[in-house]
Design a protein around this motif. Structure first.
Motif, PDB file in Angstrom:
ATOM      1  N   VAL A  54       1.215  -1.403  -0.481  1.00 39.43           N
ATOM      2  CA  VAL A  54       0.057  -0.454  -0.209  1.00 39.43           C
ATOM      3  C   VAL A  54       0.643   1.308  -0.287  1.00 39.43           C
ATOM      4  O   VAL A  54       0.236   2.181  -0.605  1.00 39.43           O
ATOM      5  CB  VAL A  54      -0.542   0.131   1.073  1.00 39.43           C
ATOM      6  CG1 VAL A  54      -1.984   1.800   1.437  1.00 39.43           C
ATOM      7  CG2 VAL A  54      -1.638  -1.274   1.196  1.00 39.43           C
ATOM      8  N   MET A  55       2.093   1.226   0.703  1.00 39.21           N
ATOM      9  CA  MET A  55       2.943   2.735   0.952  1.00 39.21           C
ATOM     10  C   MET A  55       3.810   2.796  -0.378  1.00 39.21           C
ATOM     11  O   MET A  55       4.139   3.749  -0.786  1.00 39.21           O
ATOM     12  CB  MET A  55       3.769   2.539   1.932  1.00 39.21           C
ATOM     13  CG  MET A  55       2.436   2.012   3.448  1.00 39.21           C
ATOM     14  SD  MET A  55       3.175   2.669   4.897  1.00 39.21           S
ATOM     15  CE  MET A  55       4.619   1.449   4.777  1.00 39.21           C
ATOM     16  N   MET A  56       4.521   1.608  -0.856  1.00 42.77           N
ATOM     17  CA  MET A  56       5.646   1.749  -1.858  1.00 42.77           C
ATOM     18  C   MET A  56       4.490   2.279  -3.104  1.00 42.77           C
ATOM     19  O   MET A  56       4.085   1.806  -3.561  1.00 42.77           O
ATOM     20  CB  MET A  56       6.143   0.642  -1.734  1.00 42.77           C
ATOM     21  CG  MET A  56       6.982  -0.056  -1.171  1.00 42.77           C
ATOM     22  SD  MET A  56       7.679  -1.448  -1.122  1.00 42.77           S
ATOM     23  CE  MET A  56       8.630  -1.481  -2.946  1.00 42.77           C
ATOM     24  N   PRO A  57       5.320   3.390  -3.348  1.00 43.14           N
ATOM     25  CA  PRO A  57       4.751   4.558  -4.835  1.00 43.14           C
ATOM     26  C   PRO A  57       5.103   3.345  -6.394  1.00 43.14           C
ATOM     27  O   PRO A  57       6.475   2.600  -5.129  1.00 43.14           O
ATOM     28  CB  PRO A  57       5.383   4.788  -4.619  1.00 43.14           C
ATOM     29  CG  PRO A  57       6.719   5.018  -4.434  1.00 43.14           C
ATOM     30  CD  PRO A  57       6.396   4.082  -2.985  1.00 43.14           C
ATOM     31  N   LYS A  58       4.390   3.077  -7.146  1.00 47.90           N
ATOM     32  CA  LYS A  58       5.398   3.062  -7.999  1.00 47.90           C
ATOM     33  C   LYS A  58       5.948   3.073  -9.053  1.00 47.90           C
ATOM     34  O   LYS A  58       6.512   4.205  -8.732  1.00 47.90           O
ATOM     35  CB  LYS A  58       3.605   1.996  -9.538  1.00 47.90           C
ATOM     36  CG  LYS A  58       3.059   1.475  -8.913  1.00 47.90           C
ATOM     37  CD  LYS A  58       1.953   0.423 -10.106  1.00 47.90           C
ATOM     38  CE  LYS A  58       0.423   0.353  -9.644  1.00 47.90           C
ATOM     39  NZ  LYS A  58      -0.571  -0.456 -10.768  1.00 47.90           N
TER      40      LYS A  58
END
Length: 61
Positions: A54-58
């Motif tokens: 959820v927290m790591m951006p693409k």
């Protein structure tokens, strides 16, 4: 070192392990193996994986 992002390619489920591997210069399959083996131990490993998903951006590319 790169920033902590989930790659668009080289992902199996969500790209969390591939992102961690790219950030620290490890091989993605090694990180995946360590994660699967750590799930055999008691602890919040799966919840940490979901939180990172959820927290790591693409990555932009």
């Amino acid at each position: 070192m790169t920033t902590l992002t989930r790659p668009q390619d080289r992902k199996v489920i969500a790209g969390v392990c591939a992102g961690l591997a790219a950030r620290y210069g490890w091989r993605p399959n090694t990180v995946r193996l360590v994660f699967v083996l750590s799930c055999l131990l008691p602890g919040p490993q799966f919840l940490v994986y979901l939180a990172l998903w959820v927290m790591m951006p693409k990555s932009p590319y």
